[in-house]
Scaffold this motif. Structure first.
Motif, PDB file in Angstrom:
ATOM      1  N   THR A 237      26.394 -90.226  87.390  1.00  0.00           N
ATOM      2  CA  THR A 237      27.448 -89.546  88.147  1.00  0.00           C
ATOM      3  C   THR A 237      28.452 -88.917  87.197  1.00  0.00           C
ATOM      4  OG1 THR A 237      27.221 -91.206  89.894  1.00  0.00           O
ATOM      5  CG2 THR A 237      29.166 -89.799  89.970  1.00  0.00           C
ATOM      6  N   THR A 238      28.805 -87.669  87.454  1.00  0.00           N
ATOM      7  CA  THR A 238      29.827 -86.993  86.659  1.00  0.00           C
ATOM      8  C   THR A 238      31.208 -87.520  87.001  1.00  0.00           C
ATOM      9  OG1 THR A 238      30.229 -85.249  88.290  1.00  0.00           O
ATOM     10  CG2 THR A 238      28.481 -84.844  86.671  1.00  0.00           C
ATOM     11  N   GLU A 239      32.165 -87.154  86.194  1.00  0.00           N
ATOM     12  CA  GLU A 239      33.560 -87.299  86.585  1.00  0.00           C
ATOM     13  C   GLU A 239      33.867 -86.269  87.678  1.00  0.00           C
ATOM     14  OE1 GLU A 239      35.499 -89.689  85.433  1.00  0.00           O
ATOM     15  OE2 GLU A 239      33.922 -90.396  84.079  1.00  0.00           O
ATOM     16  N   GLU A 240      34.946 -86.447  88.390  1.00  0.00           N
ATOM     17  CA  GLU A 240      35.337 -85.471  89.407  1.00  0.00           C
ATOM     18  C   GLU A 240      35.785 -84.176  88.747  1.00  0.00           C
ATOM     19  OE1 GLU A 240      38.240 -87.244  91.960  1.00  0.00           O
ATOM     20  OE2 GLU A 240      37.007 -89.010  92.381  1.00  0.00           O
ATOM     21  N   TYR A 241      35.499 -83.036  89.407  1.00  0.00           N
ATOM     22  CA  TYR A 241      35.804 -81.741  88.812  1.00  0.00           C
ATOM     23  C   TYR A 241      36.093 -80.716  89.902  1.00  0.00           C
ATOM     24  CZ  TYR A 241      30.808 -81.169  89.907  1.00  0.00           C
ATOM     25  OH  TYR A 241      29.598 -81.143  90.541  1.00  0.00           O
ATOM     26  N   SER A 242      36.675 -79.582  89.500  1.00  0.00           N
ATOM     27  CA  SER A 242      36.904 -78.476  90.418  1.00  0.00           C
ATOM     28  C   SER A 242      35.636 -77.638  90.527  1.00  0.00           C
ATOM     29  CB  SER A 242      38.067 -77.607  89.934  1.00  0.00           C
ATOM     30  OG  SER A 242      37.752 -77.013  88.687  1.00  0.00           O
ATOM     31  N   VAL A 243      35.553 -76.818  91.569  1.00  0.00           N
ATOM     32  CA  VAL A 243      34.354 -76.015  91.811  1.00  0.00           C
ATOM     33  C   VAL A 243      34.021 -75.148  90.602  1.00  0.00           C
ATOM     34  CG1 VAL A 243      33.354 -74.189  93.242  1.00  0.00           C
ATOM     35  CG2 VAL A 243      34.688 -76.004  94.297  1.00  0.00           C
ATOM     36  N   GLU A 244      35.045 -74.588  89.951  1.00  0.00           N
ATOM     37  CA  GLU A 244      34.821 -73.698  88.817  1.00  0.00           C
ATOM     38  C   GLU A 244      34.208 -74.421  87.623  1.00  0.00           C
ATOM     39  OE1 GLU A 244      37.714 -74.117  90.356  1.00  0.00           O
ATOM     40  OE2 GLU A 244      37.812 -72.279  91.562  1.00  0.00           O
ATOM     41  N   GLN A 245      34.324 -75.731  87.588  1.00  0.00           N
ATOM     42  CA  GLN A 245      33.807 -76.511  86.460  1.00  0.00           C
ATOM     43  C   GLN A 245      32.394 -77.040  86.700  1.00  0.00           C
ATOM     44  OE1 GLN A 245      37.111 -79.337  86.637  1.00  0.00           O
ATOM     45  NE2 GLN A 245      37.809 -78.645  84.628  1.00  0.00           N
ATOM     46  N   THR A 246      31.786 -76.701  87.838  1.00  0.00           N
ATOM     47  CA  THR A 246      30.514 -77.307  88.224  1.00  0.00           C
ATOM     48  C   THR A 246      29.446 -77.148  87.146  1.00  0.00           C
ATOM     49  OG1 THR A 246      30.970 -76.955  90.576  1.00  0.00           O
ATOM     50  CG2 THR A 246      28.672 -77.322  89.936  1.00  0.00           C
ATOM     51  N   THR A 247      29.164 -75.909  86.750  1.00  0.00           N
ATOM     52  CA  THR A 247      28.070 -75.665  85.797  1.00  0.00           C
ATOM     53  C   THR A 247      28.292 -76.410  84.492  1.00  0.00           C
ATOM     54  OG1 THR A 247      27.592 -73.492  86.745  1.00  0.00           O
ATOM     55  CG2 THR A 247      26.826 -73.909  84.504  1.00  0.00           C
ATOM     56  N   ALA A 248      29.500 -76.337  83.946  1.00  0.00           N
ATOM     57  CA  ALA A 248      29.796 -76.989  82.668  1.00  0.00           C
ATOM     58  C   ALA A 248      29.675 -78.502  82.781  1.00  0.00           C
ATOM     59  CB  ALA A 248      31.195 -76.602  82.194  1.00  0.00           C
ATOM     60  N   GLN A 249      30.181 -79.076  83.873  1.00  0.00           N
ATOM     61  CA  GLN A 249      30.146 -80.527  84.036  1.00  0.00           C
ATOM     62  C   GLN A 249      28.723 -81.046  84.208  1.00  0.00           C
ATOM     63  OE1 GLN A 249      32.418 -83.004  84.056  1.00  0.00           O
ATOM     64  NE2 GLN A 249      34.136 -81.709  83.479  1.00  0.00           N
ATOM     65  N   VAL A 250      27.925 -80.352  85.005  1.00  0.00           N
ATOM     66  CA  VAL A 250      26.557 -80.806  85.263  1.00  0.00           C
ATOM     67  C   VAL A 250      25.705 -80.672  84.010  1.00  0.00           C
ATOM     68  CG1 VAL A 250      24.468 -80.381  86.611  1.00  0.00           C
ATOM     69  CG2 VAL A 250      26.706 -80.324  87.733  1.00  0.00           C
ATOM     70  N   GLN A 251      25.800 -79.545  83.310  1.00  0.00           N
ATOM     71  CA  GLN A 251      25.012 -79.368  82.091  1.00  0.00           C
ATOM     72  C   GLN A 251      25.440 -80.355  81.007  1.00  0.00           C
ATOM     73  OE1 GLN A 251      25.051 -75.214  81.003  1.00  0.00           O
ATOM     74  NE2 GLN A 251      23.852 -74.609  82.778  1.00  0.00           N
ATOM     75  N   SER A 252      26.724 -80.688  80.943  1.00  0.00           N
ATOM     76  CA  SER A 252      27.207 -81.674  79.984  1.00  0.00           C
ATOM     77  C   SER A 252      26.638 -83.054  80.291  1.00  0.00           C
ATOM     78  CB  SER A 252      28.742 -81.733  80.013  1.00  0.00           C
ATOM     79  OG  SER A 252      29.224 -82.771  79.188  1.00  0.00           O
ATOM     80  N   LEU A 253      26.541 -83.405  81.575  1.00  0.00           N
ATOM     81  CA  LEU A 253      25.971 -84.698  81.948  1.00  0.00           C
ATOM     82  C   LEU A 253      24.502 -84.786  81.546  1.00  0.00           C
ATOM     83  CD1 LEU A 253      26.177 -87.447  83.310  1.00  0.00           C
ATOM     84  CD2 LEU A 253      25.654 -86.330  85.493  1.00  0.00           C
ATOM     85  N   TRP A 254      23.730 -83.721  81.823  1.00  0.00           N
ATOM     86  CA  TRP A 254      22.316 -83.710  81.421  1.00  0.00           C
ATOM     87  C   TRP A 254      22.189 -83.940  79.913  1.00  0.00           C
ATOM     88  CZ3 TRP A 254      18.076 -84.176  84.158  1.00  0.00           C
ATOM     89  CH2 TRP A 254      18.055 -83.781  85.498  1.00  0.00           C
ATOM     90  N   LYS A 255      23.024 -83.284  79.141  1.00  0.00           N
ATOM     91  CA  LYS A 255      22.947 -83.427  77.681  1.00  0.00           C
ATOM     92  C   LYS A 255      23.228 -84.861  77.265  1.00  0.00           C
ATOM     93  CE  LYS A 255      24.620 -81.581  73.314  1.00  0.00           C
ATOM     94  NZ  LYS A 255      25.344 -80.483  72.642  1.00  0.00           N
ATOM     95  N   ARG A 256      24.233 -85.494  77.859  1.00  0.00           N
ATOM     96  CA  ARG A 256      24.580 -86.861  77.494  1.00  0.00           C
ATOM     97  C   ARG A 256      23.474 -87.830  77.895  1.00  0.00           C
ATOM     98  NH1 ARG A 256      29.973 -89.208  79.217  1.00  0.00           N
ATOM     99  NH2 ARG A 256      29.378 -90.646  77.546  1.00  0.00           N
ATOM    100  N   ILE A 257      22.813 -87.570  79.020  1.00  0.00           N
ATOM    101  CA  ILE A 257      21.715 -88.434  79.448  1.00  0.00           C
ATOM    102  C   ILE A 257      20.625 -88.478  78.380  1.00  0.00           C
ATOM    103  CG2 ILE A 257      19.826 -88.645  81.104  1.00  0.00           C
ATOM    104  CD1 ILE A 257      21.793 -87.465  83.213  1.00  0.00           C
ATOM    105  N   TYR A 258      20.257 -87.311  77.858  1.00  0.00           N
ATOM    106  CA  TYR A 258      19.160 -87.237  76.904  1.00  0.00           C
ATOM    107  C   TYR A 258      19.564 -87.624  75.485  1.00  0.00           C
ATOM    108  CZ  TYR A 258      15.786 -85.294  80.161  1.00  0.00           C
ATOM    109  OH  TYR A 258      14.906 -85.139  81.196  1.00  0.00           O
ATOM    110  N   THR A 259      20.808 -87.398  75.119  1.00  0.00           N
ATOM    111  CA  THR A 259      21.219 -87.671  73.743  1.00  0.00           C
ATOM    112  C   THR A 259      21.862 -89.046  73.573  1.00  0.00           C
ATOM    113  OG1 THR A 259      23.373 -86.594  74.074  1.00  0.00           O
ATOM    114  CG2 THR A 259      21.567 -85.229  73.236  1.00  0.00           C
TER     115      THR A 259
END
Length: 299
Positions: A237-259
Protein backbone atom coordinates in the motif's frame (compact mmCIF):
# COMPACT_ATOMS: atom_id res chain seq x y z
CA UNK A 1 21.96 -14.57 -1.87
CA UNK A 2 20.46 -16.80 -4.60
CA UNK A 3 18.36 -13.95 -5.94
CA UNK A 4 21.38 -11.70 -6.46
CA UNK A 5 23.41 -14.60 -7.88
CA UNK A 6 20.70 -15.25 -10.48
CA UNK A 7 20.55 -11.60 -11.51
CA UNK A 8 24.35 -11.46 -11.81
CA UNK A 9 24.24 -14.68 -13.82
CA UNK A 10 21.81 -13.04 -16.25
CA UNK A 11 24.17 -10.07 -16.57
CA UNK A 12 27.06 -12.47 -17.27
CA UNK A 13 25.04 -14.06 -20.09
CA UNK A 14 24.28 -10.63 -21.59
CA UNK A 15 27.92 -9.54 -21.37
CA UNK A 16 29.12 -12.77 -23.01
CA UNK A 17 26.79 -12.18 -25.95
CA UNK A 18 27.20 -8.47 -26.64
CA UNK A 19 28.90 -9.40 -29.91
CA UNK A 20 26.04 -11.67 -30.97
CA UNK A 21 22.34 -12.19 -30.41
CA UNK A 22 20.99 -11.76 -26.89
CA UNK A 23 17.95 -13.90 -26.14
CA UNK A 24 15.85 -12.17 -23.48
CA UNK A 25 14.15 -15.48 -22.65
CA UNK A 26 17.51 -17.07 -21.87
CA UNK A 27 18.52 -14.16 -19.63
CA UNK A 28 15.16 -14.28 -17.85
CA UNK A 29 15.49 -18.04 -17.46
CA UNK A 30 18.83 -17.61 -15.70
CA UNK A 31 17.14 -15.12 -13.36
CA UNK A 32 14.30 -17.67 -12.85
CA UNK A 33 11.51 -15.36 -13.94
CA UNK A 34 9.52 -14.34 -17.02
CA UNK A 35 10.91 -11.97 -19.64
CA UNK A 36 8.49 -9.31 -18.45
CA UNK A 37 9.52 -9.63 -14.80
CA UNK A 38 13.21 -9.70 -15.67
CA UNK A 39 13.01 -6.51 -17.72
CA UNK A 40 10.89 -4.86 -15.07
CA UNK A 41 13.23 -5.81 -12.22
CA UNK A 42 16.24 -4.69 -14.25
CA UNK A 43 14.69 -1.32 -14.99
CA UNK A 44 13.59 -0.69 -11.40
CA UNK A 45 16.95 -1.75 -9.94
CA UNK A 46 19.15 0.21 -12.35
CA UNK A 47 16.92 3.10 -13.53
CA UNK A 48 17.89 2.04 -17.07
CA UNK A 49 15.80 -0.10 -19.45
CA UNK A 50 17.48 -3.40 -20.34
CA UNK A 51 17.57 -2.52 -24.04
CA UNK A 52 19.31 0.78 -23.25
CA UNK A 53 21.90 -0.97 -21.06
CA UNK A 54 22.72 -3.37 -23.89
CA UNK A 55 22.95 -0.51 -26.39
CA UNK A 56 25.29 1.47 -24.13
CA UNK A 57 27.54 -1.51 -23.46
CA UNK A 58 27.82 -2.42 -27.14
CA UNK A 59 28.64 1.13 -28.16
CA UNK A 60 31.18 1.38 -25.32
CA UNK A 61 32.98 -1.71 -26.59
CA UNK A 62 32.68 -0.49 -30.18
CA UNK A 63 34.41 2.77 -29.26
CA UNK A 64 37.26 0.88 -27.58
CA UNK A 65 37.77 -1.26 -30.70
CA UNK A 66 37.74 1.72 -33.05
CA UNK A 67 40.34 3.49 -30.91
CA UNK A 68 42.62 0.52 -30.38
CA UNK A 69 42.57 -1.24 -33.76
CA UNK A 70 42.27 -0.64 -37.47
CA UNK A 71 38.89 -2.39 -37.70
CA UNK A 72 36.54 -0.98 -40.35
CA UNK A 73 33.40 0.84 -39.23
CA UNK A 74 31.22 -1.56 -41.21
CA UNK A 75 32.83 -4.55 -39.49
CA UNK A 76 32.38 -3.16 -35.98
CA UNK A 77 28.80 -2.21 -36.84
CA UNK A 78 27.95 -5.77 -37.87
CA UNK A 79 29.87 -7.20 -34.91
CA UNK A 80 27.64 -5.35 -32.44
CA UNK A 81 24.33 -6.10 -34.11
CA UNK A 82 23.70 -3.14 -36.41
CA UNK A 83 22.26 -3.89 -39.84
CA UNK A 84 24.14 -1.09 -41.60
CA UNK A 85 27.00 1.37 -41.03
CA UNK A 86 24.44 4.20 -41.20
CA UNK A 87 22.36 2.80 -38.33
CA UNK A 88 25.52 2.23 -36.31
CA UNK A 89 26.78 5.75 -37.04
CA UNK A 90 23.49 7.29 -35.87
CA UNK A 91 23.52 5.30 -32.62
CA UNK A 92 27.22 6.03 -32.05
CA UNK A 93 26.72 9.75 -32.64
CA UNK A 94 23.75 9.84 -30.29
CA UNK A 95 25.66 8.19 -27.44
CA UNK A 96 29.18 9.55 -27.87
CA UNK A 97 28.47 12.87 -29.57
CA UNK A 98 30.88 12.20 -32.46
CA UNK A 99 30.90 10.08 -35.61
CA UNK A 100 32.60 6.66 -35.42
CA UNK A 101 35.43 7.73 -37.72
CA UNK A 102 36.29 10.65 -35.41
CA UNK A 103 36.60 8.39 -32.35
CA UNK A 104 40.11 7.46 -33.45
CA UNK A 105 41.33 11.05 -33.12
CA UNK A 106 43.39 11.97 -30.06
CA UNK A 107 41.63 14.24 -27.58
CA UNK A 108 38.09 13.23 -28.59
CA UNK A 109 35.70 12.86 -25.63
CA UNK A 110 33.83 9.53 -25.55
CA UNK A 111 31.52 7.86 -23.04
CA UNK A 112 32.21 4.57 -21.29
CA UNK A 113 29.48 2.57 -19.53
CA UNK A 114 30.83 -0.20 -17.26
CA UNK A 115 29.41 -3.65 -16.74
CA UNK A 116 26.70 -3.80 -14.09
CA UNK A 117 26.71 -6.07 -11.06
CA UNK A 118 24.06 -6.40 -8.36
CA UNK A 119 24.82 -6.08 -4.65
CA UNK A 120 22.77 -5.58 -1.50
CA UNK A 121 22.35 -1.97 -0.46
CA UNK A 122 21.46 -1.40 3.17
CA UNK A 123 18.27 0.65 3.38
CA UNK A 124 15.35 0.93 5.76
CA UNK A 125 14.77 4.58 6.57
CA UNK A 126 11.22 4.26 5.24
CA UNK A 127 8.90 1.40 6.13
CA UNK A 128 6.89 -0.56 3.55
CA UNK A 129 3.28 -1.44 4.31
CA UNK A 130 2.35 -4.94 3.11
CA UNK A 131 0.22 -7.96 3.96
CA UNK A 132 -0.04 -11.54 2.67
CA UNK A 133 -3.39 -12.68 1.24
CA UNK A 134 -4.65 -16.03 -0.03
CA UNK A 135 -7.55 -15.51 -2.42
CA UNK A 136 -9.80 -17.94 -4.27
CA UNK A 137 -10.28 -17.71 -8.04
CA UNK A 138 -12.28 -14.78 -9.39
CA UNK A 139 -12.79 -12.88 -12.66
CA UNK A 140 -12.38 -9.34 -13.99
CA UNK A 141 -13.50 -7.60 -17.16
CA UNK A 142 -12.55 -4.41 -18.95
CA UNK A 143 -10.62 -2.73 -21.77
CA UNK A 144 -7.27 -4.17 -22.80
CA UNK A 145 -4.14 -2.83 -24.52
CA UNK A 146 -0.72 -4.41 -25.10
CA UNK A 147 2.42 -2.61 -23.91
CA UNK A 148 6.15 -3.30 -23.95
CA UNK A 149 8.87 -2.63 -21.40
CA UNK A 150 11.37 -1.75 -24.16
CA UNK A 151 12.78 1.76 -23.59
CA UNK A 152 10.27 2.26 -20.76
CA UNK A 153 7.36 2.55 -23.21
CA UNK A 154 4.93 1.13 -20.63
CA UNK A 155 5.76 3.89 -18.14
CA UNK A 156 4.54 6.47 -20.66
CA UNK A 157 1.82 4.51 -22.44
CA UNK A 158 -0.18 3.32 -19.43
CA UNK A 159 -0.80 6.81 -17.94
CA UNK A 160 -1.77 7.97 -21.45
CA UNK A 161 -4.26 5.09 -21.72
CA UNK A 162 -5.87 6.06 -18.42
CA UNK A 163 -6.11 9.70 -19.45
CA UNK A 164 -7.67 8.82 -22.81
CA UNK A 165 -10.26 6.41 -21.40
CA UNK A 166 -11.19 8.77 -18.60
CA UNK A 167 -11.72 11.62 -21.04
CA UNK A 168 -13.91 9.61 -23.44
CA UNK A 169 -16.12 8.22 -20.65
CA UNK A 170 -14.93 4.62 -20.87
CA UNK A 171 -13.84 4.50 -17.23
CA UNK A 172 -17.21 5.85 -16.03
CA UNK A 173 -19.11 3.32 -18.17
CA UNK A 174 -16.95 0.49 -16.85
CA UNK A 175 -17.67 1.60 -13.30
CA UNK A 176 -21.42 1.49 -13.96
CA UNK A 177 -21.06 -1.94 -15.61
CA UNK A 178 -19.45 -3.25 -12.41
CA UNK A 179 -22.80 -2.97 -10.63
CA UNK A 180 -21.14 -1.48 -7.54
CA UNK A 181 -23.10 1.10 -5.58
CA UNK A 182 -20.30 3.63 -5.36
CA UNK A 183 -19.89 7.40 -5.55
CA UNK A 184 -16.68 9.41 -6.08
CA UNK A 185 -15.05 10.21 -2.76
CA UNK A 186 -16.45 7.14 -1.00
CA UNK A 187 -13.72 5.67 1.25
CA UNK A 188 -12.34 2.34 0.08
CA UNK A 189 -11.31 0.68 -3.18
CA UNK A 190 -12.86 2.13 -6.35
CA UNK A 191 -14.83 -0.08 -8.79
CA UNK A 192 -12.36 0.51 -11.68
CA UNK A 193 -8.78 -0.65 -11.28
CA UNK A 194 -5.99 -2.26 -13.34
CA UNK A 195 -4.60 -5.74 -13.97
CA UNK A 196 -1.60 -6.79 -16.07
CA UNK A 197 0.38 -9.89 -17.10
CA UNK A 198 -2.65 -12.22 -16.98
CA UNK A 199 -1.57 -13.98 -20.21
CA UNK A 200 1.63 -14.35 -22.23
CA UNK A 201 1.83 -11.98 -25.20
CA UNK A 202 5.45 -12.84 -25.98
CA UNK A 203 8.85 -11.27 -25.53
CA UNK A 204 8.93 -7.89 -23.81
CA UNK A 205 5.21 -7.24 -24.24
CA UNK A 206 2.44 -7.71 -21.70
CA UNK A 207 -1.34 -7.15 -21.55
CA UNK A 208 -2.77 -4.35 -19.44
CA UNK A 209 -6.46 -3.99 -18.64
CA UNK A 210 -8.42 -1.19 -17.00
CA UNK A 211 -10.90 -3.45 -15.27
CA UNK A 212 -13.74 -4.07 -12.86
CA UNK A 213 -14.47 -7.17 -10.79
CA UNK A 214 -17.04 -9.57 -12.18
CA UNK A 215 -20.09 -10.34 -10.02
CA UNK A 216 -23.74 -11.30 -10.31
CA UNK A 217 -24.60 -7.62 -10.77
CA UNK A 218 -21.90 -6.92 -13.38
CA UNK A 219 -22.61 -6.43 -17.09
CA UNK A 220 -19.61 -7.83 -18.94
CA UNK A 221 -20.95 -7.75 -22.51
CA UNK A 222 -18.56 -6.02 -24.92
CA UNK A 223 -15.60 -6.23 -22.56
CA UNK A 224 -12.60 -8.56 -22.34
CA UNK A 225 -13.14 -11.02 -19.47
CA UNK A 226 -10.28 -12.76 -17.64
CA UNK A 227 -10.31 -15.59 -15.10
CA UNK A 228 -7.86 -15.09 -12.22
CA UNK A 229 -6.73 -18.34 -10.53
CA UNK A 230 -6.42 -18.89 -6.79
CA UNK A 231 -3.05 -17.48 -5.68
CA UNK A 232 -1.06 -16.21 -2.74
CA UNK A 233 -0.61 -12.45 -2.98
CA UNK A 234 1.76 -9.93 -1.45
CA UNK A 235 -0.22 -6.70 -1.10
CA UNK A 236 1.58 -3.37 -0.79
CA UNK A 237 0.00 0.00 0.00
CA UNK A 238 1.25 3.47 -0.89
CA UNK A 239 1.15 6.45 1.37
CA UNK A 240 -1.84 8.74 0.81
CA UNK A 241 -1.43 11.17 -2.09
CA UNK A 242 -3.23 13.74 -4.24
CA UNK A 243 -4.60 12.82 -7.67
CA UNK A 244 -1.74 14.65 -9.40
CA UNK A 245 0.79 12.45 -7.59
CA UNK A 246 -0.77 9.13 -8.68
CA UNK A 247 1.71 8.11 -11.39
CA UNK A 248 4.80 9.07 -9.38
CA UNK A 249 3.57 7.38 -6.20
CA UNK A 250 2.54 4.12 -7.88
CA UNK A 251 5.72 3.80 -9.95
CA UNK A 252 7.81 4.56 -6.84
CA UNK A 253 6.05 1.77 -4.94
CA UNK A 254 6.72 -0.75 -7.74
CA UNK A 255 10.41 0.18 -7.68
CA UNK A 256 10.66 -0.27 -3.90
CA UNK A 257 8.92 -3.65 -4.10
CA UNK A 258 11.54 -4.99 -6.50
CA UNK A 259 14.61 -3.28 -5.06
CA UNK A 260 13.86 -3.48 -1.31
CA UNK A 261 11.21 -6.09 -0.52
CA UNK A 262 11.82 -9.02 -2.86
CA UNK A 263 15.60 -9.27 -2.28
CA UNK A 264 15.08 -9.72 1.49
CA UNK A 265 11.59 -11.20 1.87
CA UNK A 266 12.03 -14.92 1.23
CA UNK A 267 9.49 -14.67 -1.59
CA UNK A 268 9.81 -14.28 -5.34
CA UNK A 269 7.24 -13.28 -7.99
CA UNK A 270 4.93 -16.01 -9.23
CA UNK A 271 4.08 -15.93 -12.93
CA UNK A 272 0.59 -14.51 -13.10
CA UNK A 273 -1.57 -11.39 -13.01
CA UNK A 274 -0.65 -8.27 -11.05
CA UNK A 275 -3.14 -5.69 -9.82
CA UNK A 276 -3.20 -2.01 -9.01
CA UNK A 277 -6.27 -1.22 -6.89
CA UNK A 278 -7.06 2.46 -6.42
CA UNK A 279 -8.79 3.76 -3.33
CA UNK A 280 -9.90 6.82 -1.42
CA UNK A 281 -8.78 7.26 2.19
CA UNK A 282 -10.92 8.64 5.02
CA UNK A 283 -8.91 11.86 4.69
CA UNK A 284 -10.17 12.31 1.12
CA UNK A 285 -6.72 11.68 -0.35
CA UNK A 286 -5.96 8.77 -2.70
CA UNK A 287 -3.99 5.57 -2.16
CA UNK A 288 -3.09 2.49 -4.20
CA UNK A 289 -2.70 -1.21 -3.40
CA UNK A 290 -0.32 -3.30 -5.54
CA UNK A 291 -1.16 -7.03 -5.58
CA UNK A 292 1.62 -9.38 -6.76
CA UNK A 293 1.31 -13.19 -6.81
CA UNK A 294 4.24 -14.73 -4.95
CA UNK A 295 5.80 -18.05 -3.98
CA UNK A 296 8.37 -18.94 -1.37
CA UNK A 297 11.95 -19.08 -2.60
CA UNK A 298 13.42 -22.54 -2.90
CA UNK A 299 16.40 -23.43 -0.77
Amino acid sequence: MDWLNRMNGAIAYIEENLEGEIDYRTAAGIACCSVYHFQRMFSYMTDVPLSEYIRRRRLTLAAFELQQSGIKVIDVALKYGYESPEAFARAFQKLHGVAPTLSRSMGVNLKSYPRLSFHITIRGADEMNYRMVEKEAFAVFGVEEIFTTVDGENLKGIPQMWQRLMQDGTVDRLGMASGMDWKPGTPGICPVNAVMCYRDTGGASFPYMICAFDSEKARTEGYVRVEIPALTWAVFTTEEYSVEQTTAQVQSLWKRIYTEWFPMSGYEPETGPEFELYGTAESGLEYCEVWIPVKKKLG
